[in-house]
Design an enzyme around this catalytic site. Sequence first.
Site, PDB file in Angstrom:
ATOM      1  N   GLY A  12      36.050 -78.197 -47.364  1.00 40.99           N
ATOM      2  CA  GLY A  12      35.222 -78.962 -46.426  1.00 40.99           C
ATOM      3  C   GLY A  12      34.315 -79.994 -47.085  1.00 40.99           C
ATOM      4  O   GLY A  12      34.725 -80.730 -47.999  1.00 40.99           O
ATOM      5  N   TYR A 150      23.168 -69.405 -35.777  1.00 41.73           N
ATOM      6  CA  TYR A 150      23.511 -70.522 -36.663  1.00 41.73           C
ATOM      7  C   TYR A 150      22.416 -71.595 -36.649  1.00 41.73           C
ATOM      8  O   TYR A 150      21.896 -71.995 -37.693  1.00 41.73           O
ATOM      9  CB  TYR A 150      24.848 -71.126 -36.232  1.00 41.73           C
TER      10      TYR A 150
HETATM   11  P1  NAI Z   1      33.696 -74.867 -45.055  1.00 43.39           P
HETATM   12  O1  NAI Z   1      33.985 -73.535 -44.453  1.00 43.39           O
HETATM   13  O2  NAI Z   1      34.827 -75.766 -45.358  1.00 43.39           O
HETATM   14  O3  NAI Z   1      32.831 -74.708 -46.385  1.00 43.39           O
HETATM   15  C1  NAI Z   1      31.909 -73.682 -46.563  1.00 43.39           C
HETATM   16  C2  NAI Z   1      32.051 -73.184 -47.981  1.00 43.39           C
HETATM   17  O4  NAI Z   1      31.105 -72.118 -48.158  1.00 43.39           O
HETATM   18  C3  NAI Z   1      33.441 -72.619 -48.282  1.00 43.39           C
HETATM   19  O5  NAI Z   1      33.927 -73.132 -49.512  1.00 43.39           O
HETATM   20  C4  NAI Z   1      33.203 -71.132 -48.337  1.00 43.39           C
HETATM   21  O6  NAI Z   1      34.110 -70.430 -49.180  1.00 43.39           O
HETATM   22  C5  NAI Z   1      31.764 -71.064 -48.836  1.00 43.39           C
HETATM   23  N1  NAI Z   1      31.163 -69.778 -48.509  1.00 43.39           N
HETATM   24  C6  NAI Z   1      31.114 -69.181 -47.299  1.00 43.39           C
HETATM   25  N2  NAI Z   1      30.550 -67.965 -47.406  1.00 43.39           N
HETATM   26  C7  NAI Z   1      30.228 -67.795 -48.713  1.00 43.39           C
HETATM   27  C8  NAI Z   1      29.629 -66.734 -49.445  1.00 43.39           C
HETATM   28  N3  NAI Z   1      29.282 -65.576 -48.854  1.00 43.39           N
HETATM   29  N4  NAI Z   1      29.447 -66.899 -50.778  1.00 43.39           N
HETATM   30  C9  NAI Z   1      29.833 -68.049 -51.390  1.00 43.39           C
HETATM   31  N5  NAI Z   1      30.412 -69.074 -50.748  1.00 43.39           N
HETATM   32  C10 NAI Z   1      30.607 -68.951 -49.415  1.00 43.39           C
HETATM   33  O7  NAI Z   1      32.667 -75.553 -44.060  1.00 43.39           O
HETATM   34  P2  NAI Z   1      31.882 -76.959 -44.080  1.00 43.39           P
HETATM   35  O8  NAI Z   1      31.926 -77.440 -42.711  1.00 43.39           O
HETATM   36  O9  NAI Z   1      32.304 -77.812 -45.190  1.00 43.39           O
HETATM   37  O10 NAI Z   1      30.392 -76.434 -44.331  1.00 43.39           O
HETATM   38  C11 NAI Z   1      29.581 -76.867 -45.394  1.00 43.39           C
HETATM   39  C12 NAI Z   1      28.144 -76.849 -44.904  1.00 43.39           C
HETATM   40  O11 NAI Z   1      28.005 -77.824 -43.876  1.00 43.39           O
HETATM   41  C13 NAI Z   1      27.717 -75.513 -44.280  1.00 43.39           C
HETATM   42  O12 NAI Z   1      26.413 -75.200 -44.721  1.00 43.39           O
HETATM   43  C14 NAI Z   1      27.728 -75.812 -42.794  1.00 43.39           C
HETATM   44  O13 NAI Z   1      26.837 -74.997 -42.075  1.00 43.39           O
HETATM   45  C15 NAI Z   1      27.305 -77.265 -42.790  1.00 43.39           C
HETATM   46  N6  NAI Z   1      27.631 -77.998 -41.565  1.00 43.39           N
HETATM   47  C16 NAI Z   1      28.926 -78.139 -41.164  1.00 43.39           C
HETATM   48  C17 NAI Z   1      29.213 -78.816 -39.993  1.00 43.39           C
HETATM   49  C18 NAI Z   1      30.614 -78.986 -39.496  1.00 43.39           C
HETATM   50  O14 NAI Z   1      30.802 -79.397 -38.328  1.00 43.39           O
HETATM   51  N7  NAI Z   1      31.636 -78.708 -40.279  1.00 43.39           N
HETATM   52  C19 NAI Z   1      28.136 -79.408 -39.167  1.00 43.39           C
HETATM   53  C20 NAI Z   1      26.817 -79.204 -39.694  1.00 43.39           C
HETATM   54  C21 NAI Z   1      26.584 -78.528 -40.854  1.00 43.39           C
END
Ligand code: NAI
Length: 254
Positions: A12, A150
């Site tokens: 992501g 969240y």
């Molecule tokens: P994603 O799921 O692709 O990336 C999240 C990453 O965090 C993954 O690589 C995952 O393995 C890692 N992760 C999750 N739980 C973990 C743990 N217990 N220990 C270590 N690593 C862990 O999702 P995305 O969307 O790239 O999210 C990145 C950030 O962006 C997050 O903080 C999310 O809340 C935030 N965000 C995302 C939005 C969206 O629409 N995708 C909107 C607003 C914020």
Amino acid sequence: MGLYAMTGGATGIGAALKEQLLAAGHEVISVDIKEGDVIADLSTAEGREAAIAGIRERAPEGLEGFIACAGLPPVARPLSLIAQVNYFAVVATVEGVKDLVAMRRGTVLIVASNSAPMISREDPFVEACLAGDEAAACAHVETRDGQTAYGGSKRAITAWMRRNVVPYARAGVRMNAVAPGITQTPLSDQVMADDELGPAIQEFGKMVPWGGTAQPAQIANVMRFLLSEESDFVCGSVFFVDGGSDAMLRSDEF
Ligand code: NAI
């Protein structure tokens, strides 16, 4: 060229930022539960300690920046995982590497969300997070729904960042947050696929003023700027990258 450490670099938004930093000639230490230089489960105290130790071992002479990007979606269960990963792991890792960032007068960048302002600062879950009481926050959040868990975790981490801007700046660390809107990642795929939240998120996506949803690279572009010397007077900002959604919902608040 700089040395950066980040959580959540496997997929992501984090993966897009990592790719951009590497392409610009920087080095990146990636911490993630799935894959990376340091494999750690940030929901646990042991995982956070392993993450900090792994970064410290690889960056004894300091970091240009630390990016707290790992996060879990509203559909994650149990809900306490959302408190643990989205709030308490962020605080623990940022504090655990603060001195390394200060050594190079560097930057901490927290990935919040444009859902943060949708939850009140006086919300009991937000209050429990900000009080630093992980057990109470985890117990309370189990009584909530995924969306407020969240949004509350993101509200709390944004407030924590703002409260700590002054001491961090005085210690030589410039701290900011980015607040993305809906971005096409594995996280949002999980939300879209949810029977309850999916239709609502898809409807919200249609209302985004600038149109549509973001690609991870569009968020990473702004993050890279906030980490760079070009933004070296930006400190304590919550940078919305959401196609105008926050302005649509809270026109008079800024
Ligand atoms: P994603 O799921 O692709 O990336 C999240 C990453 O965090 C993954 O690589 C995952 O393995 C890692 N992760 C999750 N739980 C973990 C743990 N217990 N220990 C270590 N690593 C862990 O999702 P995305 O969307 O790239 O999210 C990145 C950030 O962006 C997050 O903080 C999310 O809340 C935030 N965000 C995302 C939005 C969206 O629409 N995708 C909107 C607003 C914020």
